[in-house]
Design a protein around this motif. Structure first.
Motif, mmCIF file in Angstrom:
data_model
loop_
_atom_site.group_PDB
_atom_site.id
_atom_site.type_symbol
_atom_site.label_atom_id
_atom_site.label_comp_id
_atom_site.label_asym_id
_atom_site.label_seq_id
_atom_site.Cartn_x
_atom_site.Cartn_y
_atom_site.Cartn_z
ATOM 1 N N ALA A 139 0.829 -1.213 0.000
ATOM 2 C CA ALA A 139 0.000 0.000 0.000
ATOM 3 C C ALA A 139 0.860 1.258 0.000
ATOM 4 C CB ALA A 139 -0.939 -0.001 1.197
ATOM 5 N N THR A 140 1.994 1.222 0.657
ATOM 6 C CA THR A 140 2.860 2.403 0.715
ATOM 7 C C THR A 140 3.599 2.626 -0.591
ATOM 8 O OG1 THR A 140 4.773 1.239 1.632
ATOM 9 C CG2 THR A 140 3.201 2.187 3.212
ATOM 10 N N LEU A 141 3.674 1.612 -1.435
ATOM 11 C CA LEU A 141 4.392 1.726 -2.694
ATOM 12 C C LEU A 141 3.501 2.154 -3.858
ATOM 13 C CD1 LEU A 141 6.662 -1.426 -2.377
ATOM 14 C CD2 LEU A 141 7.274 0.956 -1.938
ATOM 15 N N GLN A 142 2.214 2.329 -3.594
ATOM 16 C CA GLN A 142 1.280 2.751 -4.642
ATOM 17 C C GLN A 142 1.465 4.236 -4.960
ATOM 18 O OE1 GLN A 142 -0.871 0.531 -6.150
ATOM 19 N NE2 GLN A 142 0.243 -0.962 -4.913
ATOM 20 N N GLU A 143 1.197 4.584 -6.199
ATOM 21 C CA GLU A 143 1.220 5.988 -6.596
ATOM 22 C C GLU A 143 0.044 6.703 -5.931
ATOM 23 O OE1 GLU A 143 3.424 7.711 -8.474
ATOM 24 O OE2 GLU A 143 4.654 5.900 -8.529
ATOM 25 N N LEU A 144 0.289 7.893 -5.436
ATOM 26 C CA LEU A 144 -0.762 8.663 -4.813
ATOM 27 C C LEU A 144 -1.485 9.519 -5.848
ATOM 28 C CD1 LEU A 144 1.058 9.917 -1.598
ATOM 29 C CD2 LEU A 144 -0.558 8.024 -1.796
ATOM 30 N N THR A 145 -2.765 9.695 -5.628
ATOM 31 C CA THR A 145 -3.544 10.612 -6.465
ATOM 32 C C THR A 145 -3.624 11.943 -5.724
ATOM 33 O OG1 THR A 145 -5.649 9.989 -5.471
ATOM 34 C CG2 THR A 145 -4.903 8.685 -7.355
ATOM 35 N N LYS A 146 -4.206 12.941 -6.360
ATOM 36 C CA LYS A 146 -4.340 14.243 -5.697
ATOM 37 C C LYS A 146 -5.199 14.132 -4.448
ATOM 38 C CE LYS A 146 -3.524 17.184 -9.649
ATOM 39 N NZ LYS A 146 -4.004 18.301 -10.440
ATOM 40 N N VAL A 147 -6.148 13.218 -4.418
ATOM 41 C CA VAL A 147 -7.022 13.055 -3.260
ATOM 42 C C VAL A 147 -6.272 12.410 -2.103
ATOM 43 C CG1 VAL A 147 -9.123 11.923 -2.418
ATOM 44 C CG2 VAL A 147 -9.059 12.906 -4.725
ATOM 45 N N ASP A 148 -5.358 11.481 -2.402
ATOM 46 C CA ASP A 148 -4.615 10.782 -1.360
ATOM 47 C C ASP A 148 -3.664 11.716 -0.690
ATOM 48 O OD1 ASP A 148 -5.921 8.426 -1.965
ATOM 49 O OD2 ASP A 148 -4.380 7.755 -3.350
#
Length: 88
Positions: free
Chosen positions: A79-88
């Motif tokens: 989960a920490t390695l996922q790309e973040l979106t503007k909402v995250d």
């Protein structure tokens, strides 16, 4: 009022964290970070206590719990390695 609200959030989280159909990432995304950590601690404590209580009669339970905790940790790492979106 705020304390009662926080108490309710933690109570709901503890019920969800100890549910047999617990889904880690869904749980973590549903609560504030501190409550998510508390839920993981509740889950870990419950499973560790069960394993320790049954270790004499079930020689595989400690290994099974180690695998379960390893899977839980891997899910958190993924989960920490996922790309973040503007909402995250």
């Amino acid at each position: 009022e705020q304390r009662n609200s926080l108490n309710n959030v933690i109570g709901d989280a503890s019920v969800q964290a100890l549910d047999p159909n617990f889904k880690l990432i869904e749980f973590e995304n549903s609560y504030p970070a501190q409550v998510g950590i508390l839920g993981i601690q509740l889950l870990w404590t419950r499973d560790a206590e069960v394993a320790l209580a049954n270790a004499r009669s079930d020689k595989k339970i400690m290994s099974q719990m180690d695998d379960k905790f390893g899977t839980l940790l891997s899910e958190l790492i993924d989960a920490t390695l996922q790309e973040l979106t503007k909402v995250d």
